[in-house]
Design a protein around this motif. Sequence first.
Motif, PDB file in Angstrom:
ATOM      1  N   GLU A 258      36.401 -35.008  37.742  1.00  9.72           N
ATOM      2  CA  GLU A 258      36.778 -35.706  36.511  1.00  9.72           C
ATOM      3  C   GLU A 258      38.252 -35.471  36.201  1.00  9.72           C
ATOM      4  O   GLU A 258      38.728 -34.331  36.224  1.00  9.72           O
ATOM      5  N   THR A 259      38.969 -36.542  35.923  1.00 10.48           N
ATOM      6  CA  THR A 259      40.337 -36.428  35.420  1.00 10.48           C
ATOM      7  C   THR A 259      40.239 -36.120  33.932  1.00 10.48           C
ATOM      8  O   THR A 259      39.766 -36.949  33.156  1.00 10.48           O
ATOM      9  N   VAL A 260      40.657 -34.927  33.548  1.00  6.02           N
ATOM     10  CA  VAL A 260      40.431 -34.501  32.163  1.00  6.02           C
ATOM     11  C   VAL A 260      41.546 -34.949  31.231  1.00  6.02           C
ATOM     12  O   VAL A 260      41.325 -35.120  30.038  1.00  6.02           O
ATOM     13  N   PHE A 261      42.745 -35.115  31.749  1.00  6.06           N
ATOM     14  CA  PHE A 261      43.803 -35.754  30.964  1.00  6.06           C
ATOM     15  C   PHE A 261      44.990 -36.073  31.860  1.00  6.06           C
ATOM     16  O   PHE A 261      45.069 -35.637  33.002  1.00  6.06           O
TER      17      PHE A 261
ATOM     18  N   LEU B  66      43.019 -32.832  37.204  1.00  9.59           N
ATOM     19  CA  LEU B  66      41.718 -33.146  37.788  1.00  9.59           C
ATOM     20  C   LEU B  66      40.911 -31.859  37.912  1.00  9.59           C
ATOM     21  O   LEU B  66      41.455 -30.788  38.206  1.00  9.59           O
ATOM     22  N   VAL B  67      39.602 -31.968  37.683  1.00 14.72           N
ATOM     23  CA  VAL B  67      38.718 -30.808  37.837  1.00 14.72           C
ATOM     24  C   VAL B  67      37.599 -31.171  38.803  1.00 14.72           C
ATOM     25  O   VAL B  67      36.997 -32.244  38.710  1.00 14.72           O
TER      26      VAL B  67
ATOM     27  N   GLY C  57      43.146 -28.684  39.091  1.00  9.56           N
ATOM     28  CA  GLY C  57      44.382 -28.962  39.811  1.00  9.56           C
ATOM     29  C   GLY C  57      45.177 -30.047  39.120  1.00  9.56           C
ATOM     30  O   GLY C  57      44.619 -30.858  38.377  1.00  9.56           O
ATOM     31  N   HIS C  58      46.472 -30.016  39.317  1.00 11.66           N
ATOM     32  CA  HIS C  58      47.305 -31.100  38.809  1.00 11.66           C
ATOM     33  C   HIS C  58      48.506 -31.269  39.727  1.00 11.66           C
ATOM     34  O   HIS C  58      48.812 -30.404  40.553  1.00 11.66           O
TER      35      HIS C  58
END
Length: 231
Positions: free
Chosen positions: A145-148, A131-132, A177-178
């Motif tokens: 935004e969840t980037v992947f 997430l960013v 962050g993840h």
Amino acid sequence: MKTQTMTIHELPEEIRPRERLLMNGPKSLATYELLAILLRTGTQKLNALQLGMKVLHHFDSLYELKTASHTDFLQIEGIGPAKAVEIQAAIEFGNRLNSTFIAKKGLITSSEDAGQFFTEALQDFQQEHVLVYFLNTKNEIIKQETVFIGSINTSVAHPREIFKAAVRCSAVSLIIGHNHPSGNPQPSQADIDFTKRLIACGELIGIDVLDHIIVGQERFLSLREYGAFLS
């Protein structure tokens, strides 16, 4: 002998307003050309470009045009009820766009703040989510935004997609962050390598990467405080 007005479609392509907008962007067009696009068609005497210029010349200023009534527009030869409505609708739409603002989703002033945001967002996932949070000059979150989804590695996580999203929302900085579903927030070498790669990319394009938060079970780790941001 009655002369025939040349329509826009009969003009050379390089001076048609729609084609110029596509080639050079909307800022390249004069105001009467933008009006011509809105009007779409002219009259028997005037093409859309000439009609757009006539509308502008009817008013002493753009402010007067902006505040004109439906009746005011009908006083212009070539502007009927339909075109008057279209112009008024475009003006009102512009007014509403001008009054909008980016919704703020929170304020991040420290790694502790960031950790709380990421923990709340990521702690319940059983698979890694990246997430960013994108921030403005005041460190307010303007987009998230969840980037992947999946483990961080160079084949999946590419900084290009992250910074494309940052540019789209005019972010000046970001925090990534993840989560570690194992519950242990200890960073892997891939986590550290990716963080350094992200920082380097951000420095090139002028968007600061402020931190990388790893969320574990009931705790989180800041890679900035961990030392991964050191060269």
